[in-house]
Design an enzyme around this catalytic site. Structure first.
Site, PDB file in Angstrom:
ATOM      1  N   ARG A  19     -10.154   1.467   8.407  1.00  8.99           N
ATOM      2  CA  ARG A  19      -9.818   0.071   8.682  1.00  8.99           C
ATOM      3  C   ARG A  19     -10.912  -0.649   9.451  1.00  8.99           C
ATOM      4  O   ARG A  19     -10.809  -1.858   9.673  1.00  8.99           O
ATOM      5  CB  ARG A  19      -8.539   0.011   9.531  1.00  8.99           C
ATOM      6  CG  ARG A  19      -7.262  -0.219   8.754  1.00  8.99           C
ATOM      7  CD  ARG A  19      -6.114  -0.223   9.760  1.00  8.99           C
ATOM      8  NE  ARG A  19      -4.965  -0.953   9.338  1.00  8.99           N
ATOM      9  CZ  ARG A  19      -3.894  -0.396   8.755  1.00  8.99           C
ATOM     10  NH1 ARG A  19      -3.866   0.876   8.465  1.00  8.99           N
ATOM     11  NH2 ARG A  19      -2.864  -1.139   8.456  1.00  8.99           N
ATOM     12  N   ARG A  21      -1.532  -9.002  13.000  1.00 10.83           N
ATOM     13  CA  ARG A  21      -1.988  -7.969  12.052  1.00 10.83           C
ATOM     14  C   ARG A  21      -2.798  -8.593  10.915  1.00 10.83           C
ATOM     15  O   ARG A  21      -3.776  -8.015  10.460  1.00 10.83           O
ATOM     16  CB  ARG A  21      -0.778  -7.190  11.500  1.00 10.83           C
ATOM     17  CG  ARG A  21      -0.267  -6.148  12.505  1.00 10.83           C
ATOM     18  CD  ARG A  21       1.175  -5.754  12.252  1.00 10.83           C
ATOM     19  NE  ARG A  21       1.391  -5.165  10.960  1.00 10.83           N
ATOM     20  CZ  ARG A  21       2.568  -5.183  10.313  1.00 10.83           C
ATOM     21  NH1 ARG A  21       3.609  -5.770  10.865  1.00 10.83           N
ATOM     22  NH2 ARG A  21       2.689  -4.610   9.149  1.00 10.83           N
ATOM     23  N   ARG A  68      11.122  -2.182  11.423  1.00 11.67           N
ATOM     24  CA  ARG A  68       9.882  -1.715  12.052  1.00 11.67           C
ATOM     25  C   ARG A  68       9.535  -2.633  13.208  1.00 11.67           C
ATOM     26  O   ARG A  68       9.549  -3.849  13.061  1.00 11.67           O
ATOM     27  CB  ARG A  68       8.743  -1.733  11.019  1.00 11.67           C
ATOM     28  CG  ARG A  68       8.364  -0.348  10.533  1.00 11.67           C
ATOM     29  CD  ARG A  68       7.328  -0.403   9.450  1.00 11.67           C
ATOM     30  NE  ARG A  68       6.036  -0.940   9.885  1.00 11.67           N
ATOM     31  CZ  ARG A  68       4.936  -0.876   9.138  1.00 11.67           C
ATOM     32  NH1 ARG A  68       4.973  -0.337   7.946  1.00 11.67           N
ATOM     33  NH2 ARG A  68       3.805  -1.370   9.597  1.00 11.67           N
ATOM     34  N   ARG A  92      11.037  -7.053   4.915  1.00 13.20           N
ATOM     35  CA  ARG A  92      11.058  -5.654   5.353  1.00 13.20           C
ATOM     36  C   ARG A  92      11.577  -5.543   6.787  1.00 13.20           C
ATOM     37  O   ARG A  92      12.286  -4.605   7.133  1.00 13.20           O
ATOM     38  CB  ARG A  92       9.638  -5.070   5.258  1.00 13.20           C
ATOM     39  CG  ARG A  92       9.578  -3.589   5.571  1.00 13.20           C
ATOM     40  CD  ARG A  92       8.222  -3.009   5.253  1.00 13.20           C
ATOM     41  NE  ARG A  92       7.233  -3.324   6.269  1.00 13.20           N
ATOM     42  CZ  ARG A  92       5.926  -3.037   6.177  1.00 13.20           C
ATOM     43  NH1 ARG A  92       5.460  -2.441   5.098  1.00 13.20           N
ATOM     44  NH2 ARG A  92       5.099  -3.338   7.138  1.00 13.20           N
ATOM     45  N   LYS A 114       0.813  -1.222   0.000  1.00  8.75           N
ATOM     46  CA  LYS A 114       0.000   0.000   0.000  1.00  8.75           C
ATOM     47  C   LYS A 114       0.841   1.264   0.000  1.00  8.75           C
ATOM     48  O   LYS A 114       0.595   2.178  -0.782  1.00  8.75           O
ATOM     49  CB  LYS A 114      -0.870   0.063   1.264  1.00  8.75           C
ATOM     50  CG  LYS A 114      -2.132  -0.726   1.203  1.00  8.75           C
ATOM     51  CD  LYS A 114      -2.878  -0.564   2.524  1.00  8.75           C
ATOM     52  CE  LYS A 114      -2.082  -1.190   3.637  1.00  8.75           C
ATOM     53  NZ  LYS A 114      -1.935  -0.532   4.859  1.00  8.75           N
TER      54      LYS A 114
HETATM   55  P1  ADP Z   1       0.575  -2.173   7.417  1.00  6.96           P
HETATM   56  O1  ADP Z   1       1.796  -2.236   6.558  1.00  6.96           O
HETATM   57  O2  ADP Z   1       0.576  -3.236   8.464  1.00  6.96           O
HETATM   58  O3  ADP Z   1      -0.697  -2.116   6.672  1.00  6.96           O
HETATM   59  P2  ADP Z   1       0.370   0.637   8.406  1.00  6.96           P
HETATM   60  O4  ADP Z   1       1.625   1.421   8.294  1.00  6.96           O
HETATM   61  O5  ADP Z   1      -0.740   1.007   7.481  1.00  6.96           O
HETATM   62  O6  ADP Z   1       0.768  -0.890   8.279  1.00  6.96           O
HETATM   63  O7  ADP Z   1      -0.187   0.692   9.907  1.00  6.96           O
HETATM   64  C1  ADP Z   1       0.621   0.258  10.982  1.00  6.96           C
HETATM   65  C2  ADP Z   1      -0.215   0.133  12.258  1.00  6.96           C
HETATM   66  O8  ADP Z   1      -0.780   1.417  12.609  1.00  6.96           O
HETATM   67  C3  ADP Z   1      -1.421  -0.805  12.170  1.00  6.96           C
HETATM   68  O9  ADP Z   1      -1.070  -2.167  12.387  1.00  6.96           O
HETATM   69  C4  ADP Z   1      -2.308  -0.228  13.292  1.00  6.96           C
HETATM   70  O10 ADP Z   1      -1.850  -0.641  14.570  1.00  6.96           O
HETATM   71  C5  ADP Z   1      -2.082   1.271  13.184  1.00  6.96           C
HETATM   72  N1  ADP Z   1      -3.082   1.900  12.302  1.00  6.96           N
HETATM   73  C6  ADP Z   1      -2.838   2.474  11.092  1.00  6.96           C
HETATM   74  N2  ADP Z   1      -3.980   2.933  10.540  1.00  6.96           N
HETATM   75  C7  ADP Z   1      -4.978   2.644  11.414  1.00  6.96           C
HETATM   76  C8  ADP Z   1      -6.390   2.829  11.410  1.00  6.96           C
HETATM   77  N3  ADP Z   1      -7.024   3.409  10.382  1.00  6.96           N
HETATM   78  N4  ADP Z   1      -7.103   2.425  12.496  1.00  6.96           N
HETATM   79  C9  ADP Z   1      -6.495   1.841  13.528  1.00  6.96           C
HETATM   80  N5  ADP Z   1      -5.176   1.600  13.596  1.00  6.96           N
HETATM   81  C10 ADP Z   1      -4.409   1.987  12.553  1.00  6.96           C
END
Ligand code: ADP
Length: 190
Positions: free
Chosen positions: A88, A144, A133, A127, A13
């Site tokens: 989400r 996740r 991370r 990654r 993404k």
């Molecule tokens: P990923 O690569 O896992 O999709 P992101 O960088 O989009 O990771 O998000 C990392 C973390 O930030 C998520 O696992 C969650 O804990 C938190 N997070 C991000 N966006 C949201 C959201 N819209 N609602 C709730 N938690 C979120």
């Protein structure tokens, strides 16, 4: 253009959001990046969300929605935006629907990146080795994935019903996926 990009953890993404936003001249807004920046800077928000994120759990809806509302109110979002990682949950979907309809705005496309589970895990572990991370370890990755499947994947039906969904096969090189995605979004508009 007002767009969303959705996909499981590891679907690519963030990478493709940057390309899609650039192609349409809009800001890319990643809630994950906003949270990570706050954790790095040890802000009040960062301290509040770090343990949840490290455990692979979602940040509470009210916290996340307030951040998105603030960010969408910035001048660079007035002509469009691309949200990466939001909404989400169904609560966040309703929040965004309300936010936009109050401003007489609407979404133009919801891109969904489709990638096989085995490929997702391999990418995340890769990654982890490169970027470090703290939420890219095996237990957190598993959690996740579960949270995504339970809470976020069903949201795609909502956008499909609204005729907004643009499904893009997300395996292949970054460049292949980028071209496929840009063509699919253009085809939907035409
Ligand atoms: P990923 O690569 O896992 O999709 P992101 O960088 O989009 O990771 O998000 C990392 C973390 O930030 C998520 O696992 C969650 O804990 C938190 N997070 C991000 N966006 C949201 C959201 N819209 N609602 C709730 N938690 C979120």
């Amino acid at each position: 253009m007002r767009m969303l990009i959705m996909g499981a953890p590891g679907a690519g993404k963030g990478t493709q959001a940057a390309a899609l936003a650039q192609a349409h001249g809009v800001a890319a807004i990643s809630t994950g990046d906003i949270f990570r920046a706050n954790i790095r800077n040890a802000t009040e928000l960062g301290l509040k969300v770090k343990a949840l994120i490290d455990a692979g759990e979602y940040v509470p809806d009210d916290v996340t929605e307030a951040i998105v509302a603030d960010r969408l109110a910035e001048p660079d979002c007035s002509s469009g935006f691309l949200l990466d990682g939001f909404p989400r949950t169904m609560h966040q979907v309703h929040f965004l629907d309300r936010y936009l309809s109050q401003r007489r705005q609407h979404l133009d496309a919801v891109v969904s990146l489709l990638v096989e589970p085995d490929v997702l895990v391999a990418r995340l572990l890769d990654r982890a080795a490169k970027e470090g991370r703290t939420d890219d370890n095996e237990d957190t990755i598993r959690r996740r994935m579960e949270v995504y499947a339970g809470q976020t994947a069903p949201l795609l039906f909502h956008y499909e019903r609204q005729g907004l969904l643009v499904e893009v096969e997300g395996s292949g090189t970054v460049e292949e996926v980028r071209q496929r995605m840009l063509e699919a979004v253009a085809a939907r508009k035409a």
